[in-house]
Design an enzyme around this catalytic site. Structure first.
Site, PDB file in Angstrom:
ATOM      1  N   HIS A   1     -10.299   3.522  -1.699  1.00  0.00           N
ATOM      2  CA  HIS A   1     -10.554   3.215  -0.295  1.00  0.00           C
ATOM      3  C   HIS A   1     -11.424   1.961  -0.246  1.00  0.00           C
ATOM      4  O   HIS A   1     -12.454   1.914   0.417  1.00  0.00           O
ATOM      5  CB  HIS A   1     -11.194   4.397   0.427  1.00  0.00           C
ATOM      6  N   ASN A   2     -10.977   0.941  -0.987  1.00  0.00           N
ATOM      7  CA  ASN A   2     -11.785  -0.269  -1.182  1.00  0.00           C
ATOM      8  C   ASN A   2     -11.952  -1.095   0.075  1.00  0.00           C
ATOM      9  O   ASN A   2     -13.062  -1.417   0.474  1.00  0.00           O
ATOM     10  CB  ASN A   2     -11.130  -1.152  -2.255  1.00  0.00           C
ATOM     11  N   HIS A   3     -10.839  -1.453   0.697  1.00  0.00           N
ATOM     12  CA  HIS A   3     -10.943  -2.372   1.826  1.00  0.00           C
ATOM     13  C   HIS A   3     -11.622  -1.754   3.037  1.00  0.00           C
ATOM     14  O   HIS A   3     -12.497  -2.379   3.626  1.00  0.00           O
ATOM     15  CB  HIS A   3      -9.566  -2.944   2.164  1.00  0.00           C
TER      16      HIS A   3
ATOM     17  N   GLN B   1     -10.995   3.649  10.654  1.00  0.00           N
ATOM     18  CA  GLN B   1     -10.957   5.051  11.084  1.00  0.00           C
ATOM     19  C   GLN B   1     -12.328   5.700  10.941  1.00  0.00           C
ATOM     20  O   GLN B   1     -13.105   5.342  10.075  1.00  0.00           O
ATOM     21  CB  GLN B   1      -9.974   5.854  10.240  1.00  0.00           C
TER      22      GLN B   1
ATOM     23  N   TYR C   1       4.417   0.579  -2.994  1.00  0.00           N
ATOM     24  CA  TYR C   1       4.245   0.278  -4.415  1.00  0.00           C
ATOM     25  C   TYR C   1       5.312  -0.708  -4.897  1.00  0.00           C
ATOM     26  O   TYR C   1       5.773  -0.638  -6.026  1.00  0.00           O
ATOM     27  CB  TYR C   1       4.296   1.553  -5.262  1.00  0.00           C
TER      28      TYR C   1
ATOM     29  N   SER D   1      -4.233  -0.204  -6.141  1.00  0.00           N
ATOM     30  CA  SER D   1      -4.833  -0.979  -5.059  1.00  0.00           C
ATOM     31  C   SER D   1      -4.816  -2.445  -5.459  1.00  0.00           C
ATOM     32  O   SER D   1      -5.518  -2.846  -6.396  1.00  0.00           O
ATOM     33  CB  SER D   1      -6.261  -0.501  -4.816  1.00  0.00           C
TER      34      SER D   1
ATOM     35  N   HIS E   1       0.815  -1.204   0.000  1.00  0.00           N
ATOM     36  CA  HIS E   1       0.000   0.000   0.000  1.00  0.00           C
ATOM     37  C   HIS E   1       0.861   1.273   0.000  1.00  0.00           C
ATOM     38  O   HIS E   1       0.583   2.220  -0.725  1.00  0.00           O
ATOM     39  CB  HIS E   1      -0.882  -0.045   1.239  1.00  0.00           C
TER      40      HIS E   1
ATOM     41  N   ASP F   1      -5.071  15.443   0.238  1.00  0.00           N
ATOM     42  CA  ASP F   1      -4.009  15.415  -0.766  1.00  0.00           C
ATOM     43  C   ASP F   1      -4.037  16.672  -1.636  1.00  0.00           C
ATOM     44  O   ASP F   1      -3.003  17.138  -2.095  1.00  0.00           O
ATOM     45  CB  ASP F   1      -4.172  14.186  -1.679  1.00  0.00           C
TER      46      ASP F   1
END
Lengths: 232, 318, 730
Positions: free
Chosen positions: C87-89, C233, C44, C527, C41, C109
């Site tokens: 933010h898939n998982h 979170q 890379y 991802s 993550h 960001d």
């Protein structure tokens, strides 16, 4: 005419209101920080939309204790013009400057879209340039716009002509289907007894330029400017 | 317990009699004075902070075996205490040289002393509270030698307890003064313990957090007092108050209706109605249960609930 | 420590590397930091080599990949900042908070670079819509995006949604944010200036997502994922809103040397990356970090508590910086100092608890993973599409397509997003691309997301090229000139050779299409490990395209704008039904090869369209994509509330003509007198111009194949999603 746009932590439509007054209406405008205690230099105060203090407890519940709100209440009690849009309306309700309260939309979702509104009283500082029964096309964007008030106050609002805008269909019919959030009596905007304090869920500042799809919001701004001129 | 006539008024406190024999109420004032009353002012909220802090510190000392006159906090800025025959001596304990001591010894301000130092001062405004030696005290007949010994050793013990107590809260206890008195033949610690009678510095920034801010016009006095109290109160266990906010009867509850529909569709046919509200847990310190309930109800009416659409219920657990 | 590294997800080789770098055994804090920073993550490590082939430069690129977001110059002293990430998982574990914190992260960001965020777009992928879990995930994700984005006052103006059963357990939640700024406000996440203070601004630190993003992102999903709920979170959009305002004020006043947001791997990442970029070292005093609860030093270093920023400040500006933060009601604490050298030194009440070279944290290992063409490709390519029955009622098929999960109206979703705030959205969601005006200028931005993963599954190289071409085509249809792109590459486990082959092919396609269409890739995100119960999702590269409309008068929408206009097809229709929505909806098939793409023809068609728009010839424009020409025409009718009567002369079978998804096509309208000019423009670029008929009436008529009222077409597509989600058709 001099407008003041009140900025609470978490407001997010203050720049939009400022822009419309400054660039579209070409009137004087200042931001008024929520800690200010003197608002006497303004002709009209705008409480903009947003999520003051995150709206975490209840929309507008914390903002209404900001130092500026005492000044706003004082300003309003002397007949000063105050318009609360969306979260601004919710703050006015929490502060008791307007009667009633907001529940969540009956669909339990945030809704952002254009709605139609019927002008129910065209003899107010906010609608004198509109005609009675005129249909305005203005967007809403809220999660809690489901207006409620006790039956006695509702009757008084109606009798005194203080219901200014109701949700309606494009033809001006006030129907259940045209009610986006479940508000009592399709209420979209109301005034106080003196008609100098106006709260509404729709965003007139988002319907003030052709390029954004509607200029129907201008009638509200132009009305208050006309009122101020005549009064002044 | 009822508050009776005013017995005396000092620079920072008023003392009242009560309907209980031998018990007095100390009312802590917001007024501040320094340099024997030559400098005067108001520190908003000081009375509240000093009462609350005295309550906490004295209870802490009692727990560790120090006998004090303190009984309990009776309101935001009042405490209940035993009435003492006061010994007119102020006992100072110093861990650092600051103020008059730094001048006297010629040390730079804030020099750490080799070991804690005990001093006696004559509690006498007219003379300007002068420093006394044991011989002076004997001469004036202010206290017996055994009493002096007991005062000095108790003061050092208090220092041993409070120095780490404040340190754990990010504060350096630079010095403090105590007053003692007699009740039924026993010596008890009296007066108060607050930023008025000690020097406290922030352990990290060394910022002054006590009355020196007022003496030396450093500003932010009110904030410093409040911050000291905040740090001390953090671990204070008070009571827990549970507030349940629910939609008023008759007011539509869209969330409840949606949940009801979903429950029915899941086969929970026995459910007749669902109301969804909020559940708020508050930690409350330094007030009695009855008063706490009253205060929390006020919080609900003003902020936590909207009486137009919501009902609330308050439960207290001590 | 040796026995711990495996549990933390490090390999034996990686652990040996740590020993070599440090020249000793790492302690617990250091090992925790390395395990996160060297996770897929953050590092890379599997994708870095492959990604190096992407074109990232152009004269107007101010910042390419490697920073918090990419930046392009749009003239007039303005720069546009944008990026997409996944933010898939987290969204699979807790859809509302997962999506909400996804928005929080991507927005940080953008303003970290100095830009005011002006819009978000969210490409979403979910499983079978008839399943209860899909409905739970979709409503949670949409509510999370709305809850966070609306509160920030950043309009969510676009995105897309596809439903495929491969996403049942592992939905994809990609988020893109765009910001705008005066060029000189461009700020980088760089620490420099020995002696400068390192200030932590924003929320207190708690045990949120200890190992969150990184641990979650490095493990496959299984039934145990339920237990992971506590480490997710929780977002606090109110604090984020204050952070935006405070940080932009600090940058406006020129008070910061560098600014970095805290995301995955928290302080470890922010400190090591800023130090490594600046070629300096850093001291950090952990006891100064404001905490929400008691925590160990290693936990503080890797906590992923949201809404926190790290600023590098010259001592002379420190007081003012702290004052600005105080005024906005934000915590701001000096937690460290920039030092000489390249050591990241971490202290805990005076004791040194970690000492590592910052650059070794920030640049992890690099792998060249084995890749092997998967066997399924031969199977799906071999399906005989010719032998399938032809439908008899084309109108019925069109209505079925229009109401199908992937093509129906998205109003239910975008009405939950405040898409109007900031008064810039001049083309609302539901069109090819969202258009955002730039106040004070005559310019506007056209932005679009695209990624048909079914195409990519059937041919990763070609499918990804199509994603680039189509995103660009969407921008062109809105009247914009595509300028640059961002991307999010969602794949299964890179440790599987078949998956890694898909990844390599997709990136090769992305690189070639971007290079040919002259679209620099300025930012992006990878991802991996998007799998559930051992099966990977479709390879899903998603492209986010940003284009510039030089003159607001050139913006176009798809709706037929008036009566009596010519309906014209730019481009050529071929019988290409492979991978089409038609095959899926009518025959339940995902098979064949995606439509061919000739990049040169694509470019010529796009240039023709944009030129015709500029000259005022083209009145409305719509990209032809999923569902083919028939669905495109239906959308033009519904959006404009205007029918059309069309005569088609073709050799191709009607169903193929109607539903083929041939690339490089636009449906445009123009006045009859402009036809010649159009033909001339197109002719010089060898782009076919096919006159289909005229607008008018309240029906769409195509030969004797289709005759439908607008009302019935609207009925089919509007409300379809809501019906699906309420389970009515389940």
């Amino acid at each position: 005419m001099k407008f003041g746009v009140v900025v609470f932590p978490g407001s997010n439509c203050e720049a939009d209101c400022y822009y419309v007054v400054d660039k579209v209406l070409r009137e004087d405008v200042d931001y008024v920080w929520h800690r200010e205690t003197d608002v006497s230099s303004y002709d009209c105060l705008i409480l903009p939309g947003g999520f003051s203090y995150g709206d975490y407890l209840r929309c507008g519940a914390i903002a209404r204790f900001s130092p500026v709100m005492e000044a706003v209440a004082d300003f309003a009690s002397r007949g000063g013009l105050v318009i609360g849009i969306c979260n601004g309306f919710q703050i006015l309700l929490e502060a008791g400057l307007l009667p009633g309260a907001m529940l969540r939309n009956t669909c339990l979702r945030f809704i952002c879209r254009f709605v139609h509104l019927r002008v129910e009283n065209a003899d107010t500082p906010w609608t004198n340039r509109a005609s009675l029964g005129q249909v305005l096309r203005i967007p809403i964007a809220h999660n809690e716009g489901n207006y409620v008030v006790d039956p006695e106050t509702y009757r008084r609002l109606e009798e005194e002509g203080r219901i200014i805008l109701r949700y309606c269909d494009p033809e001006g019919e006030v129907t259940q289907e045209a009610n986006p959030n479940g508000a009592m009596g399709n209420i979209a905007g109301i005034c106080n007894e003196g008609f100098n304090v106006f709260g509404l869920m729709p965003h007139p500042e988002r319907a003030s330029e052709e390029i954004l799809g509607s200029t129907d919001g201008l009638v509200i701004w132009e009305s208050v400017m006309a009122y101020n001129r005549e009064k002044g | 317990m009822e508050k009776k006539e005013l017995i005396s008024e000092g620079k920072s406190k008023r003392i009242y009699a009560t309907d209980q024999p031998g018990q007095i109420i100390l009312e802590f004032k917001d007024e501040a004075s320094a340099f024997d009353g030559k400098k005067k002012g108001i520190i908003p909220g000081k009375g509240r902070v000093n009462a609350r802090m005295s309550d906490i510190v004295f209870r802490q000392l009692e727990k560790r075996g120090i006998r004090t006159h303190h009984l309990r906090l009776v309101s935001e800025s009042e405490t209940l205490a035993w009435r003492l025959d006061m010994i007119p001596i102020e006992v100072a304990v110093r861990n650092y040289a600051a103020g008059s001591l730094a001048e006297r010894l010629g040390y730079p301000e804030r020099t750490e002393l080799k070991s804690p130092l005990v001093e006696f001062y004559y509690k006498n405004d007219r003379l300007g509270d002068p420093l006394l030696t044991r011989e002076h005290i004997r001469e004036l007949g202010l206290a017996k030698d055994e009493q002096l010994d007991e005062m000095a050793s108790t003061a050092l013990r208090v220092n041993e307890i409070l120095r780490p107590f404040f340190e754990a809260r990010g504060l350096i206890l630079a010095d403090f003064k105590l007053e003692f008195g007699m009740r039924e033949g026993k010596m008890l610690l009296g007066d108060e313990f607050s930023p008025d009678v000690c020097r406290l510095w922030d352990a990290e920034t060394l910022e002054i957090m006590d009355k020196d801010r007022f003496r030396r016009d450093l500003g932010g006095v009110e904030e410093a007092y409040a911050e000291v109290l905040r740090r001390i109160m953090e671990e204070e266990t008070g009571m827990t108050v549970y507030v349940y906010v629910t939609p008023k009867k008759g007011v539509l509850d869209p969330a409840g209706q949606a949940a009801l529909g979903a429950l029915k569709s899941l086969g929970f046919d026995e459910v007749g109605d669902v109301r969804i509200g909020k559940y708020i847990v508050l930690k409350v310190q330094g007030v009695e249960a009855e008063r706490a309930t009253e205060r929390v109800r006020e919080m609900c009416e003003r902020l936590l609930a909207n009486p137009v659409i919501e009902d609330f219920r308050v439960e207290i657990q001590e | 420590m040796a026995e711990l590294y495996e549990e933390l997800g490090l390999t034996a080789d990686e652990y040996r590397d740590i020993l070599r770098v440090l020249g000793r055994e790492p302690n617990k804090v250091e090992l925790g930091m390395y395990s996160l920073m060297w996770s897929e993550h953050c590092s890379y490590k599997s994708s870095k080599m492959v990604l190096s082939q992407l074109p990232t430069r152009a004269s107007y690129v101010l910042q390419g990949p490697g920073e918090n977001a990419g930046v392009i110059d749009i003239g007039g002293g303005l720069a546009v900042v944008f990026k997409m990430e996944s933010h898939n998982h987290p969204s699979a574990v807790e859809p509302y908070q997962g999506a909400a914190t996804g928005i929080g992260g991507i927005v940080r960001d953008i303003f970290t670079m100095g830009a005011r965020p002006i819009a978000c777009l969210d490409p979403l992928r979910f499983g079978d819509p008839s399943k209860a879990r899909t409905r739970y995930l979709l409503s949670g994700v949409v509510a999370g995006i709305a809850g966070y984005g609306n509160c920030l006052g950043i309009p969510t103006v676009g995105g897309d949604i596809y439903f495929e059963p491969c996403y049942d357990e592992n939905p994809l939640v990609n988020v893109m944010c765009i910001g705008i700024m005066p060029k000189e406000r461009l700020t980088r996440g760089v620490a420099s200036g020995v002696g400068n203070a390192v200030v932590l601004i924003g929320n207190r630190t708690g045990r949120d997502g200890i190992g969150g993003a990184s641990i979650l992102a490095s493990q496959e999903f299984d039934e145990k994922s339920q237990e992971k709920r506590p480490s997710v979170q929780v977002g606090d959009p109110f604090t984020e809103k204050l952070l935006i305002e405070a940080c932009l004020e600090l940058l406006d006043k020129g008070l910061l040397v560098g600014l970095q947001d805290l995301g995955a791997a928290g302080l470890s990442c922010a400190c090591s990356e800023t130090a490594a970029r600046g070629g300096v070292g850093m001291k950090v005093w952990l006891e100064r970090v404001p905490l929400r609860e008691e925590m160990e030093p290693f936990e503080i270093m890797i906590s992923e508590s949201q809404e926190r920023m790290l600023a590098v400040v010259e001592p002379r500006h420190l007081e003012e910086v702290l004052e600005v933060c105080r005024r906005w009601g934000l915590n701001a604490v000096v937690v460290g100092e920039v030092t000489e050298g390249d050591l990241l030194e971490v202290f805990w009440y005076g004791e040194k608890v970690a000492e590592v070279p910052a650059s070794t944290l920030a640049t992890g290992p690099v792998y060249d993973r084995p890749a092997e063409r998967p066997a399924y490709l031969d199977e799906v390519w071999a399906v005989d599409l010719e032998s399938l029955d032809h439908p008899s009622d084309y109108g019925r098929v069109l209505l079925d397509l229009a109401g199908s999960p992937n093509l129906c109206d998205r109003r239910w979703v975008y009405e939950q997003y405040d898409h109007m705030v900031q008064l810039n959205t001049v083309v609302y969601p539901g069109s090819d691309a969202a258009v955002l005006r730039i106040k004070g200028t005559s310019k506007a931005l056209a932005v679009s997301c695209d990624g048909n993963s079914r195409y990519v599954y059937l041919d990763p190289y070609l499918g990804t090229q199509i994603a680039v071409a189509e995103a660009a085509r969407n921008v062109v249809a809105a009247g914009g000139v595509p300028m640059a792109l961002t991307n999010c590459l969602n794949f299964g486990s890179p440790e599987r050779p078949d998956i890694f082959w898909q990844f390599k092919e997709a990136v090769r396609g992305l690189a070639e299409a971007a290079r040919f269409l002259e679209l620099p890739v300025v930012s992006g995100n990878v991802s991996f490990y998007n799998e559930s119960f051992g099966a990977a999702v479709y390879p899903t590269p998603v492209v986010g395209m940003v284009g510039l409309i030089g003159n607001l008068a050139h913006r176009r929408t798809m709706g037929f704008p008036g009566e009596g206009l010519l309906v014209v097809l730019l481009g050529e229709t071929l019988p290409e039904l492979g991978g089409s929505e038609y095959l899926k909806v009518v025959h339940g098939l995902v098979a064949g090869r995606p439509p061919a793409l000739d990049l040169d023809r694509e470019k010529r068609t796009q240039t023709t369209c944009i030129e015709a728009i500029r000259r005022g010839i083209v009145r409305s424009a719509h990209d032809c994509s999923e569902g083919g020409l028939a669905v495109a025409l239906l959308e033009c009718c519904c959006a404009g509330g205007m029918g059309a009567s069309l005569r088609v002369d073709t050799e191709i079978a009607p169903h193929a003509w109607l539903f083929s998804e041939s690339q490089s096509r636009f449906v445009v309208t123009l006045a009859a007198e402009d036809l010649e000019a159009m033909q001339e423009l197109a002719g010089s670029r060898e782009v076919p111009v096919v006159v289909l008929g005229r607008t008018g009436g309240d029906r769409l008529v195509v030969n004797d194949w289709i005759d439908l009222e607008i009302a019935s077409m609207k009925e089919a597509r509007e409300g379809a999603l809501e019906r699906l989600l309420s389970g009515e058709t389940a």
